[in-house]
Structures are given as structure tokens and as C-alpha cells.
Design an enzyme around this catalytic site. Structure first.
Site, PDB file in Angstrom:
ATOM      1  N   ARG A 135      20.423 -10.958  83.075  1.00  0.00           N
ATOM      2  CA  ARG A 135      21.511 -11.847  82.616  1.00  0.00           C
ATOM      3  C   ARG A 135      22.594 -12.030  83.672  1.00  0.00           C
ATOM      4  O   ARG A 135      23.757 -12.295  83.335  1.00  0.00           O
ATOM      5  CB  ARG A 135      22.122 -11.346  81.304  1.00  0.00           C
ATOM      6  CG  ARG A 135      21.146 -11.334  80.136  1.00  0.00           C
ATOM      7  CD  ARG A 135      21.841 -11.400  78.785  1.00  0.00           C
ATOM      8  NE  ARG A 135      20.895 -11.291  77.698  1.00  0.00           N
ATOM      9  CZ  ARG A 135      20.588 -10.156  77.081  1.00  0.00           C
ATOM     10  NH1 ARG A 135      21.167  -9.031  77.452  1.00  0.00           N
ATOM     11  NH2 ARG A 135      19.713 -10.156  76.111  1.00  0.00           N
ATOM     12  N   LYS A 162      25.643 -25.071  92.348  1.00  0.00           N
ATOM     13  CA  LYS A 162      24.498 -25.656  91.631  1.00  0.00           C
ATOM     14  C   LYS A 162      23.232 -25.009  92.161  1.00  0.00           C
ATOM     15  O   LYS A 162      23.001 -24.955  93.365  1.00  0.00           O
ATOM     16  CB  LYS A 162      24.410 -27.159  91.893  1.00  0.00           C
ATOM     17  CG  LYS A 162      25.338 -27.995  91.062  1.00  0.00           C
ATOM     18  CD  LYS A 162      24.936 -29.468  91.217  1.00  0.00           C
ATOM     19  CE  LYS A 162      25.912 -30.389  90.552  1.00  0.00           C
ATOM     20  NZ  LYS A 162      25.552 -31.810  90.784  1.00  0.00           N
ATOM     21  N   GLU A 179      23.154 -35.705 104.626  1.00  0.00           N
ATOM     22  CA  GLU A 179      24.258 -35.279 103.753  1.00  0.00           C
ATOM     23  C   GLU A 179      25.609 -35.407 104.467  1.00  0.00           C
ATOM     24  O   GLU A 179      26.631 -35.684 103.837  1.00  0.00           O
ATOM     25  CB  GLU A 179      24.044 -33.840 103.262  1.00  0.00           C
ATOM     26  CG  GLU A 179      22.770 -33.619 102.442  1.00  0.00           C
ATOM     27  CD  GLU A 179      22.770 -34.293 101.056  1.00  0.00           C
ATOM     28  OE1 GLU A 179      23.808 -34.868 100.672  1.00  0.00           O
ATOM     29  OE2 GLU A 179      21.729 -34.252 100.381  1.00  0.00           O
ATOM     30  N   LYS A 229      33.120 -30.736 101.133  1.00  0.00           N
ATOM     31  CA  LYS A 229      32.369 -30.549  99.883  1.00  0.00           C
ATOM     32  C   LYS A 229      33.043 -29.515  98.975  1.00  0.00           C
ATOM     33  O   LYS A 229      33.154 -29.711  97.767  1.00  0.00           O
ATOM     34  CB  LYS A 229      30.920 -30.140 100.155  1.00  0.00           C
ATOM     35  CG  LYS A 229      30.208 -29.767  98.856  1.00  0.00           C
ATOM     36  CD  LYS A 229      28.714 -29.834  98.843  1.00  0.00           C
ATOM     37  CE  LYS A 229      28.218 -29.508  97.428  1.00  0.00           C
ATOM     38  NZ  LYS A 229      26.765 -29.463  97.311  1.00  0.00           N
ATOM     39  N   GLU A 267      31.498 -30.837  87.178  1.00  0.00           N
ATOM     40  CA  GLU A 267      31.103 -32.228  87.354  1.00  0.00           C
ATOM     41  C   GLU A 267      31.494 -33.128  86.200  1.00  0.00           C
ATOM     42  O   GLU A 267      30.661 -33.790  85.584  1.00  0.00           O
ATOM     43  CB  GLU A 267      29.575 -32.289  87.611  1.00  0.00           C
ATOM     44  CG  GLU A 267      29.183 -33.596  88.283  1.00  0.00           C
ATOM     45  CD  GLU A 267      27.774 -33.583  88.834  1.00  0.00           C
ATOM     46  OE1 GLU A 267      27.409 -32.612  89.525  1.00  0.00           O
ATOM     47  OE2 GLU A 267      27.047 -34.547  88.582  1.00  0.00           O
ATOM     48  N   ARG A 303      33.269 -34.627  91.307  1.00  0.00           N
ATOM     49  CA  ARG A 303      32.050 -34.040  91.885  1.00  0.00           C
ATOM     50  C   ARG A 303      30.850 -34.971  91.793  1.00  0.00           C
ATOM     51  O   ARG A 303      29.929 -34.897  92.608  1.00  0.00           O
ATOM     52  CB  ARG A 303      31.725 -32.705  91.191  1.00  0.00           C
ATOM     53  CG  ARG A 303      30.536 -32.000  91.847  1.00  0.00           C
ATOM     54  CD  ARG A 303      30.322 -30.571  91.384  1.00  0.00           C
ATOM     55  NE  ARG A 303      29.280 -29.962  92.200  1.00  0.00           N
ATOM     56  CZ  ARG A 303      28.934 -28.691  92.142  1.00  0.00           C
ATOM     57  NH1 ARG A 303      29.552 -27.880  91.308  1.00  0.00           N
ATOM     58  NH2 ARG A 303      27.978 -28.223  92.920  1.00  0.00           N
ATOM     59  N   ASN A 305      26.819 -37.244  94.311  1.00  0.00           N
ATOM     60  CA  ASN A 305      25.469 -37.732  93.990  1.00  0.00           C
ATOM     61  C   ASN A 305      25.157 -39.062  94.660  1.00  0.00           C
ATOM     62  O   ASN A 305      24.070 -39.606  94.461  1.00  0.00           O
ATOM     63  CB  ASN A 305      25.318 -37.882  92.472  1.00  0.00           C
ATOM     64  CG  ASN A 305      25.337 -36.533  91.776  1.00  0.00           C
ATOM     65  OD1 ASN A 305      24.799 -35.564  92.285  1.00  0.00           O
ATOM     66  ND2 ASN A 305      25.995 -36.469  90.627  1.00  0.00           N
ATOM     67  N   HIS A 362      21.723 -40.069  95.694  1.00  0.00           N
ATOM     68  CA  HIS A 362      20.799 -39.056  95.164  1.00  0.00           C
ATOM     69  C   HIS A 362      20.021 -39.492  93.934  1.00  0.00           C
ATOM     70  O   HIS A 362      19.025 -38.869  93.600  1.00  0.00           O
ATOM     71  CB  HIS A 362      21.562 -37.751  94.864  1.00  0.00           C
ATOM     72  CG  HIS A 362      21.802 -36.936  96.098  1.00  0.00           C
ATOM     73  ND1 HIS A 362      22.566 -37.399  97.144  1.00  0.00           N
ATOM     74  CD2 HIS A 362      21.347 -35.712  96.475  1.00  0.00           C
ATOM     75  CE1 HIS A 362      22.591 -36.480  98.103  1.00  0.00           C
ATOM     76  NE2 HIS A 362      21.859 -35.448  97.729  1.00  0.00           N
ATOM     77  N   HIS A 385      16.427 -38.616  94.623  1.00  0.00           N
ATOM     78  CA  HIS A 385      15.640 -37.631  93.873  1.00  0.00           C
ATOM     79  C   HIS A 385      14.383 -38.250  93.277  1.00  0.00           C
ATOM     80  O   HIS A 385      13.329 -37.614  93.210  1.00  0.00           O
ATOM     81  CB  HIS A 385      16.489 -37.013  92.757  1.00  0.00           C
ATOM     82  CG  HIS A 385      17.411 -35.946  93.261  1.00  0.00           C
ATOM     83  ND1 HIS A 385      18.466 -35.475  92.524  1.00  0.00           N
ATOM     84  CD2 HIS A 385      17.421 -35.253  94.428  1.00  0.00           C
ATOM     85  CE1 HIS A 385      19.109 -34.535  93.220  1.00  0.00           C
ATOM     86  NE2 HIS A 385      18.491 -34.396  94.374  1.00  0.00           N
ATOM     87  N   HIS A 405      14.085 -34.097 101.748  1.00  0.00           N
ATOM     88  CA  HIS A 405      15.290 -34.435 100.991  1.00  0.00           C
ATOM     89  C   HIS A 405      16.208 -35.405 101.747  1.00  0.00           C
ATOM     90  O   HIS A 405      16.657 -36.405 101.196  1.00  0.00           O
ATOM     91  CB  HIS A 405      16.044 -33.151 100.632  1.00  0.00           C
ATOM     92  CG  HIS A 405      17.265 -33.400  99.797  1.00  0.00           C
ATOM     93  ND1 HIS A 405      17.195 -33.822  98.484  1.00  0.00           N
ATOM     94  CD2 HIS A 405      18.602 -33.305 100.082  1.00  0.00           C
ATOM     95  CE1 HIS A 405      18.428 -33.967  97.999  1.00  0.00           C
ATOM     96  NE2 HIS A 405      19.297 -33.659  98.949  1.00  0.00           N
TER      97      HIS A 405
END
Lengths: 341, 341
Positions: free
Chosen positions: A107, A129, A171, A213, A223, A227, A231, A234, A238, A248
């Protein structure tokens, strides 16, 4: 060697610039277990000597649950407990998986990153993330959870292949497009070769992108607003990345071009600025077009995490250095795709 | 029908007592997807009519990653997005898995529980701990994350088999042992049959246990102190549960007896109180002994999540209604096991 600290919602994260991975044991009380991939391990075997190390296969194709299962079984064999620090040493796949495993093993246990690629240094390892892919769907499963520290050891870049340098600059160019016109201009005046051959210039570029960033994420960790700007490029990126097995950065580059075209189409973004972006991507050896099956891409877009009901939150540009969140309906997106693809 | 609200560290959780599952749609804006198991689904099929429902196989043996994988694939097929509410309707296995899946799917979506067993109502569904087993190791992987609400619909208990009633009372007796001597006395004067036949008495018992556990968790959500007390009976309990395929309550009952004996041995816990505990467990038809292979049990104990370095944080009793956290070294534990087993 210098250290910066940022306060996220639940944790303080330290950024250790110009450090060496050899300093790891001094930074951590207690047991450390390293995770890396076969490529990094082969190139830098001596750096892992003396550490319990889990080595996974390299590449996005292994960023899935089976790899997580293997890592968890090895952690159990290594007797990893709640005082063990897990450290991911690698590119974005390694840091994504390490962050995810550390968030759910027992956990949650503490973790840190040593990013070894440009992409991981300026983007993937930052912001908490993490996650894995499910089939062709990117990052469908994961958490948002910050590492204790990020250690930057630029000696890893000496073995980074050219295509990975190119990958990382997608990026960096994205950051410039959404937030920093000055960075865009700097990039226009330089090249990958120049950064490769000037350690000081490169270190400054990395730190600038890290702080760009990180500041966005610190302001909006979960987000809800700003934030989302990260994206940019992306959503399409993606969709095509796993469908066509594109690296990527290449996928993001193509996604940036499409998002710039949509910005031109429905957000009054200047055509000449769009052309500058395409030119800069080419200057950094990134692809700007790809032949795709529109139906397949569209069907993946509809599963995008950013979809809310019938809309996808799309990131468009107002101008270079300034982006905006724009919900676009699935129907309009389909029309736009047929127009611009 | 009445509602209580508790404020956890990051979320407000509502407890809806004497509600009906039919009210679910009124309580939630937007899409709902239900998760349940084959047993609950077969008994209560009409309650799931009209809902997208994912049905998993029943039992602790299916609380593992493969079940999680199947659920995630079905969520993707159902187009579950960040506005979808996932609701686990079932016993502890269903609520544990639902909480875990909801914590990682799309990096986290909202979720709620309708616990359908005594055990889930008074224990498993409360407190936000979720997770899955890895091989024989219980809850090795999971998160701590609170549901939006818990809906108590006691009509589910009408189909609950006797062994599941017994199972649930192990946790109720645990609560009494660690925190509530009055509850211990109440239990001594009643029986499972009496609670089964008196809906008002039963509802009061459930609510008392819900509030006892919830108050402990609210004070110490991330288990730095008091929450550890809830592990009373669980260190041995978990070790034997998966090794010998013993129902959770039975395993905990045996674990309680062992912890009471260790309390007597090293914590001056009165022998007569230990005997009362054994008698109460028997009164509620719970087992108090089991023939085990000491070596196997010990080897699993050493992997316990509660181990820190060479110690396991063990929960012992000072007296009935008062527990204490006591680190015991692995070596001492091995000696104690040979003495008391």
C-alpha cells in the site's frame, strides 16, 4: 552539485542536479532496491554493483501489468518492507513503472528516480504521474504520487543513442510552445549536436525544463486546470504511439503538428507560427507526418483518459508560448480529423 | 434512513444507514458501474437490473491481479471515464478489489460501497484500505483511499449463509477486545441467533462497530499509531488464512487466541480474561485452535507488511477493551510460537 526543493500537495520533492548515482547510499537511510532496464544495466553495470537490482526488459512494449507482477514477486523475494527505498534508474518506462509499483506495494513505500534519458529528465520523471499501458491504451492504470527525490547524473547521457536525444526534444519543444517563447527562440538558434557538445548549455536547458514543468505541476498537481496544458500534442500522440509502435517523442511531435493545425482551424492561431513549429520539429530531426488509419486512431481517441462524457479536453495554442484548454466534442473532432489528416 | 458524515484526511465519507440499493441512482450524478460477485448476483439479480454490472467469481481465492485485469478490461469496454462512479456491492473481497481498481483506473475514479456481509459492513468496507493478495501473501498490493459513501442495505443479510455471520463476528469480537469492554459484555449476553432475529438490535450493533472502527481510522488514517490496534489477531490470522484456506473470520479468531496467549506470556494480561475471550469466540461458533506447520507459518510471518527491519509490530492486550502496540523481534516471535502453538 546543487539541490532544489519543491512542495507538492502532500510531499516535499528534492531535485539533485549534477549529482552522481554513487552518492545514492549517502542520501538514503536503510535498504535500497534499484529498478532498471536491460539497456541501462548493460551500459552501466558497474554503477549497480553492490545493490539489489531488478532488471526489466527495455521499451514501452513492456510497460504493462506482467512486468509489474514480476517486479512485485522480486520485491517479495528481496524482503522489501515499508522501510525499503525503491529507486528507478532509467527512462520514462522505468520511472513510470517504479512509481506505480512503489505506490501500491504494501500500500505504498518510498521511492526516488535517477532519470537517464533527456525525456525522463525533463518530463516523464517529473510530476508524480505514473502507470502502465493496457493493450493499446496508454497509462490507463496508475496513480499520482511524488518521489522523494530526483537525482540528475548526466553521465548517463553519454551512452544515450541519438534517437533518444531526438525523442526528448519533442517534450522540450512542447514546453516552449505552451509556455515559453524565449525557450522557443533559444531552440531555434541551437541544435541537438550543439547541446550534446556543450555540457553547460545542456545542463541549463535541462534545469530550465525541469523547473518549467515542475512549476506547472506544483500549482495543479491533480490536473484540474493548468497541468492539462502539458497534454499538448499528447491526445493524438498517445493514440498513434501504441497503435503504430512509434517512439513517444515522435508520436508527440506528430501530435503537436495536428494540435497546431486544429489551433489554426478553430482558434485563430497564426499559420506562420504553425509553420515555425513544424520547422523547429524538423530542425530537431522529429517527424511531422504519419500515414494513419483514421478510423483506428479515432476509435482510440474516444477512450482517451481526458474524455469527459462526449467531449475531449484538447490543448490548443493562442500563440507560441501560450496555450489554452478547449473541450472539443467527439463529433467535431471526427470532422477535424478528416479535414487535417 | 439516516446519514452520518466523517472527515478523513482528504475526503468526506458518507455512511447511509437503513438505505436501499434502489436509491443508488438518486445518490449519484452520471454513470454508475457496479461490481459484484457471482453469489451476491445470483441471490439478488433483480437489484442489478438496469445497471452495467461486472460480476467476478466469489471468494478470497479470486482476490488477485488476474481478477483486477479482467475488471479493467471490462471497464474499458463499458467506456468508463473519469465521471463514472464505480460501486462495489458485496463482501470484503468485492469492496477490496473495487477500491483498488478505482484507485488506479485512469489514475483514480470515484467509488462507493454497498457492503453485503456482516464482515464488510463492520470492517472490510471501512477505512479505505484496499488491495489484493499475491500468492499466499494477503493484501501485498493496494492503496489507502476512501470511498465517497457506504450504503447499508440490510436486506442483503437475509441471504447471508450462517458461516458468513460467524465470520463477521470475529471482527466484532476483535473490536470489543481492543476498545470496548461494554460491547464485550453485550456480546456475552447475546448470540448470533438473537441478532439474526432482531433487526433493531442488529442495526444498532452494526452502527456501533462502524463508528468504533471509523473513529480509529479518522484519527490515524495512514496507520502511524492507533489504527495498528485493528491488526489485533491479524498477524497470525493472515499467515494462516491463505496457507490453509481458512475463512477470514476463522483465521482472525485463531489469531486472537494466539495474541491473547502472547499477551498473557509477555504483557501481564490476566489468564482469566484470555479464557473469557476464548469462551466468547466459541459462543459465536468460531474456531479457537488449528493444527499448523510452525515452519510454514513462521516463514509467512517474516513477510508481514507490519514487519519493520527485524521486528513485527504486534498488538497485545493490557485488559479486555484496551490494546497496545508492541514490537516483537523475529527471534522472540519464533520462541513464543514454539511455546504457545
Amino acid at each position: 552539485m546543487h539541490k532544489e526543493e519543491y512542495l507538492f500537495s502532500k510531499k516535499k520533492v528534492s531535485y539533485l542536479f549534477d549529482y552522481s548515482i554513487n552518492q545514492l547510499q549517502q542520501l538514503v537511510d536503510g535498504d535500497i532496491i534499484l529498478l532498471t532496464d536491460q539497456t541501462v544495466f548493460n551500459f552501466h553495470q558497474q554503477k549497480f554493483a553492490g545493490y539489489k537490482t531488478i532488471v526489466i526488459e527495455a521499451g514501452e512494449a513492456f510497460k504493462h501489468q506482467q512486468t509489474v507482477d514480476k517486479i512485485i514477486n522480486q520485491l517479495i523475494e528481496f524482503d522489501a518492507d515499508r522501510k525499503t527505498m525503491l529507486v528507478g534508474v532509467g527512462g520514462g518506462v522505468v520511472t513510470d513503472i517504479m512509481g506505480y509499483v512503489a505506490s501500491v506495494y504494501l500500500r505504498g513505500v518510498e521511492f526516488a528516480f535517477v532519470p537517464t534519458t533527456i525525456l525522463a529528465m525533463v518530463d516523464a520523471a517529473i510530476g508524480g504521474k505514473n502507470g502502465i499501458d493496457v493493450g493499446v491504451y496508454k497509462n490507463m492504470v496508475g496513480t499520482i504520487n511524488q518521489p522523494k527525490f530526483l537525482l540528475y547524473d548526466n553521465s548517463f547521457l553519454q551512452t544515450l543513442p541519438t534517437e533518444q536525444w531526438i525523442n526528448g526534444f519533442a517534450e522540450i519543444i512542447k514546453h516552449a510552445c505552451i509556455k515559453d517563447a524565449k525557450l522557443f527562440a533559444e531552440l531555434q538558434h541551437n541544435s541537438i549536436e550543439k547541446y550534446k557538445n556543450d555540457a553547460v548549455l545542456l545542463a541549463a536547458l535541462i534545469q530550465k525544463n525541469v523547473s518549467l514543468k515542475t512549476n506547472i505541476v506544483v500549482n495543479d498537481e491533480f490536473e484540474q486546470g493548468e497541468r492539462k496544458l502539458l497534454n499538448f500534442g499528447h491526445t493524438f500522440g498517445h493514440a498513434i504511439e501504441n497503435l503504430y509502435q512509434v517512439p513517444h517523442g515522435n508520436a508527440v511531435s506528430i501530435g503537436i503538428v495536428l494540435a497546431a493545425k486544429i489551433s489554426e482551424e478553430i482558434n485563430n492561431f497564426y499559420s506562420v507560427e504553425k509553420d515555425s513549429i513544424v520547422a523547429l520539429l524538423k530542425q530537431y530531426q522529429l517527424p511531422t507526418t504519419l500515414n494513419v488509419d483514421k478510423g483506428n486512431v479515432f476509435s482510440i481517441l474516444t477512450k482517451d483518459k481526458k474524455r469527459v462524457g462526449d467531449n475531449i479536453n484538447f490543448i490548443l495554442l493562442n500563440k507560441i508560448g501560450e496555450a489554452v484548454i478547449q473541450p472539443i466534442s467527439i463529433t467535431q473532432l471526427e470532422d477535424l480529423m478528416h479535414q487535417i489528416l
